[in-house]
Design an enzyme around this catalytic site. Structure first.
Site, PDB file in Angstrom:
ATOM      1  N   ARG A   1      11.510   2.181   3.599  1.00  0.00           N
ATOM      2  CA  ARG A   1      10.723   1.311   4.723  1.00  0.00           C
ATOM      3  C   ARG A   1      11.962   0.231   5.427  1.00  0.00           C
ATOM      4  O   ARG A   1      12.290  -0.513   4.747  1.00  0.00           O
ATOM      5  CB  ARG A   1       9.574   0.475   4.156  1.00  0.00           C
ATOM      6  CG  ARG A   1       9.063  -0.349   5.172  1.00  0.00           C
ATOM      7  CD  ARG A   1       7.656   0.473   5.546  1.00  0.00           C
ATOM      8  NE  ARG A   1       6.822  -0.071   6.316  1.00  0.00           N
ATOM      9  CZ  ARG A   1       5.398   0.139   6.596  1.00  0.00           C
ATOM     10  NH1 ARG A   1       4.812   1.399   5.803  1.00  0.00           N
ATOM     11  NH2 ARG A   1       4.509  -0.559   6.921  1.00  0.00           N
TER      12      ARG A   1
ATOM     13  N   ARG B   1       0.647  -0.986   0.084  1.00  0.00           N
ATOM     14  CA  ARG B   1      -0.004  -0.013   0.090  1.00  0.00           C
ATOM     15  C   ARG B   1       0.937   1.270   0.085  1.00  0.00           C
ATOM     16  O   ARG B   1       0.609   2.225  -0.747  1.00  0.00           O
ATOM     17  CB  ARG B   1      -1.130  -0.088   1.290  1.00  0.00           C
ATOM     18  CG  ARG B   1      -1.823   1.184   1.654  1.00  0.00           C
ATOM     19  CD  ARG B   1      -2.480   1.284   2.932  1.00  0.00           C
ATOM     20  NE  ARG B   1      -2.984   0.202   3.072  1.00  0.00           N
ATOM     21  CZ  ARG B   1      -4.362  -0.424   2.887  1.00  0.00           C
ATOM     22  NH1 ARG B   1      -5.217   0.464   2.160  1.00  0.00           N
ATOM     23  NH2 ARG B   1      -4.828  -1.404   2.891  1.00  0.00           N
TER      24      ARG B   1
END
Lengths: 408, 408, 408
Positions: free
Chosen positions: A205, A154
């Protein structure tokens, strides 16, 4: 490096002798810019180079100068004019062509009320671009590397969409943990030094708290933290606040109910933190006993004069709030106590009844993914704002990419 | 939303009051278009909005209006004119600028003979574009999300190449099953509602039959089924029929031998289904006993007046057919009965001898991957059409992407 | 195919009768170009087609003609003029617009001194493009497929960045080993024949030695070997030599110390091989006993008149060399003998002391990733060239992509 600049109106030689530079730590460099030897001296960290006529170039460790502010309001990338949007900012330091105040986006604490407001204005412009300018070239020629050490499709797709909607390009690595080099024992710093050579901005991330800060300290190009372990996820925090402003029309004086897993959810913690920057805010905490909001945030809010109270009555809170911010109870935090998880999970559900208690102008938000803490019957109601909220993530990320790469 | 349209020649206000819309389920909406509140009312499903002058806009749930047909033959995307190819279609509803008849591509049953013929004409134009217009901009500014819940690199690369050959951009997820949100229990519907906010069209591969239909029912943007479990794989079916027409020159009156695993292969089942739309077709089934064509297809062909017969003599069938369509015996369907698999597998091999029996104009097709059911000695023969067949998948997918996004 | 060409100045009919072609194996083809039937005859391998006026077209098996050299110095892709850089090459066969001498890049042995020199000149131009022309369109409309059968994010991102920096597009597969078709038993050759239909150039990483050669023999489009098992990694070899020339200013007369794992490192073996093409080179081997340079390279160097010696004194070697090329001891080669690994690993470390012994103009290189065989204190020294070396990989790969796709 500098030899690539040719800027009429600026008394700038293609080969500069004796230019000086100061790096982010205030260290002072002196050398013959334009020669190979000097570019080596700039290797370790990013530098701002000031010239006698007031022009500034930010030099990157990969030998690039990503922007050039001559007289403070022209933006060039390596001698090429960058087209920027026409905006009207009240704050002069957010005027068109000015350098963005941040070099990286690492944590919610970097943002004050003024800069949030200015970023939200850019996000609004991004909505216009996304809808009306499908062939936007704002970031044409720029390359973003998405370095994801844990999968988060996402968030990754949102950033990549943001870059591509602005005409930029993307290098993707969906699972950098299997990055053969990381597997072989390479440090994060070495990986960053390699990847910064291939791209203009890194979106990272990571599974470890603090990893983004380490990456930013190493990289000579901007780094955006797309979540680092239990630590920060600043773009989520920004899109939450942006969504409240978009949906309710203001941030001062709002009433927000934070519901669900308040102990483990970094989103609600960041949101509470950012809301404290606004006036006359009241926050209601509604959560099962085992996942109550922790004292550090309560104390922080108190110190900032933000009113809050805890409640066990979701219906009553719903009737008072502008925003009901629901969150998922995170099963993975309960370990083997599935019984506690099941008990906590069913306690506060946003359903048709809760909707019925809510005011007409109020909205339901959720950081997604949701399980059944909001029932699907709510989705059809205009006040269900969570998918619009997800979409706002796109605009916030477009804004940040634009600001970090070409400035205001 | 509507406020983004500015179309001279159409009496259209930038802020429309009292416009009405009907959604795909025939539900009726009324509201003040252009305001934030109305866009919420459109959230749940896609809508076609008709105005008094006959113009139509298709509104998407993500707040976009992807096309605007004013007078039925102009195509605009959010006010920007879309360049389309010059084509000559006999059928007026396939004329340039008309809206594509399908909102999504989910199953082979959506296509009738006329629309197949019109799509194949566009696919031919796509061949020209691919070969002669490397910098095509037909889909410039459009973003495709490839949401693959199981890996299928061949199909994924084919779609992504199709999009990029037309100047479009791609968001990729190679293994959406590990999509952290899906792993956390998010529904397919919620995932689609998020992804549709980041892209203009979704190409989805899923491990469950019916998943594509569910996605299309949710999405406010077009969805293409790239295979859903044992269900449908409509673009494969289309490229097979297109290849027969390209190679043989016609579809009426052809003789097709379907060889190999006829029980489990969805490609041969779809192909048989689509061939029934043409006249005077004859189909030969040649398969090991354990993987014979099932009765449902046989009955269907009978009901449509398509002649078929079963045969155990591949040489004889090869000598009669225009197309020998070989398939792989799917080991994974035999479970522990490896003996049955090995027996079935070696039974019907297309080799030099079979080629020798075939007519000069006939071709060998195969959906790929192949193991040894076609020997490599066949590859060099001009009648080996299977790699051209794979390439035709590119043209069919280019055509469908173009049609779904900008119309005829 | 040919019918797509329309070249004024060349007496070329859109439908050629009786044209002839010779494939790479010298096989002779004759046929009616422009018809579907002939394109089938060209299916098996790539072909060069010569016409009576001296013009040449290279036909690809996927029905494309990627370049057209009319009179030897015009470059067209399917009738579209390719923009090329202005270069001044001394060697006439490297003049602008000439076809690149190589069809594929498979192994270091393909490169002689002249072509290395010419490639390095193009790499220098690529540095300029990367820094000054962010919107370069040199490879606009070209599509590269990265077919990685084992993950190597560093190499993959480097190639993908190279393609995108030149305006080209990329199809990615990070882990082609799970390519469902490969998993189902498809041969590499069949995979290549499919992928070549979707792209203009294939960059392949494979776990088996010789795989790149097999792919190139099959593909009708250029193939670049991005490492095949224990075999070759030619772009790494080229970037190493390029880095020495960039850093030291010359290749003749250099002194190079190869340090670390000389038995297993394919980079040091390839580097030794390529250095033998230059005059008056001296190589020092410094390695733990268990991973000494093997005799085949020593004998080869002797046969080429390259002086070499083995040493156990890194400090002394460092003081004499222009380049100290450090490598990682590859743990995975030691199996269960962790004791031997640990002993070998700690033996030769490049640290501040080694730096102190080195000359001012000398540099430290390393193919990366590094563990602790170079201490981080070295990173800040201008002579630490390893991150610049990694960056040079970008320029070398940009150069090779440009040369293979549009020529000199």
């Amino acid at each position: 490096m500098v030899s690539s600049l040719s800027l009429s109106g600026c008394a700038l030689q293609r080969e500069l002798i004796g230019a000086t530079a100061t790096d982010i730590n205030g260290k002072f460099y002196q050398g013959v810019l334009g020669s190979n030897r000097v570019s080596k001296q700039f290797l370790v960290s990013r530098s701002i180079c000031s010239f006698s006529d007031g022009a500034q170039t930010r030099f990157f460790s990969n030998g690039k100068s990503l922007r050039w502010d001559c007289g403070g309001n022209r933006l060039l990338r390596n001698g090429v004019h960058c087209s920027v949007l026409s905006t009207e900012n009240h704050h002069s330091s957010f005027a068109i062509g000015q350098k963005f105040q941040l070099d990286d986006v690492i944590e919610a604490q970097q943002f004050d009320r003024d800069i949030l407001s200015a970023i939200f204005q850019v996000a609004r412009e991004m909505e216009e671009i996304e809808k009306n300018s499908p062939g936007s070239q704002v970031l044409k020629g720029y390359l973003m590397a998405t370095l994801f050490y844990e999968p988060s499709t996402r968030t990754r797709l949102s950033f990549e969409s943001a870059m591509k909607r602005l005409g930029g390009e993307v290098l993707t690595t969906e699972n950098a943990r299997e990055f053969s080099s990381a597997a072989k024992g390479e440090t994060l710093e070495d990986t960053i030094r390699t990847v910064e050579g291939y791209s203009d901005i890194i979106v990272m991330r990571h599974f470890e708290g603090g990893a983004a800060k380490r990456a930013a300290a190493t990289a000579g190009i901007p780094v955006i933290n797309a979540g680092d372990g239990p630590g920060q996820h600043p773009t989520q925090a920004l899109l939450d606040v942006y969504t409240i402003e978009r949906e309710i029309g203001r941030l001062d004086g709002i009433r927000v109910g934070l519901v669900g897993d308040l102990a483990n959810g970094r989103t609600v913690r960041s949101l509470a933190y950012l809301l404290s920057k606004y006036q006359d805010v009241k926050i209601y905490f509604v959560s099962p006993e085992v996942v109550k909001m922790k004292d550090d945030i309560k104390d922080y809010l108190k110190s900032k004069g933000v009113k809050w109270e805890e409640s066990v009555d979701l219906m009553e809170v719903a009737s008072k709030c502008d925003v009901v911010y629901q969150t998922r109870i995170q099963k993975e935090r309960f370990g083997e106590r599935i019984d506690l998880y099941e008990e906590a999970r069913g306690k506060y559900i946003v359903d048709r009844n809760v909707l019925g208690a809510m005011q007409k102008h109020a909205v339901v938000m959720h950081p997604l993914p949701r399980l059944d803490e909001i029932t699907v019957e709510v989705d059809g109601d205009p006040r269900a704002a969570y998918f619009r909220q997800a979409k706002n993530g796109l605009y916030i990320r477009m804004a940040l990419l634009k600001l970090l790469l070409v400035g205001w």
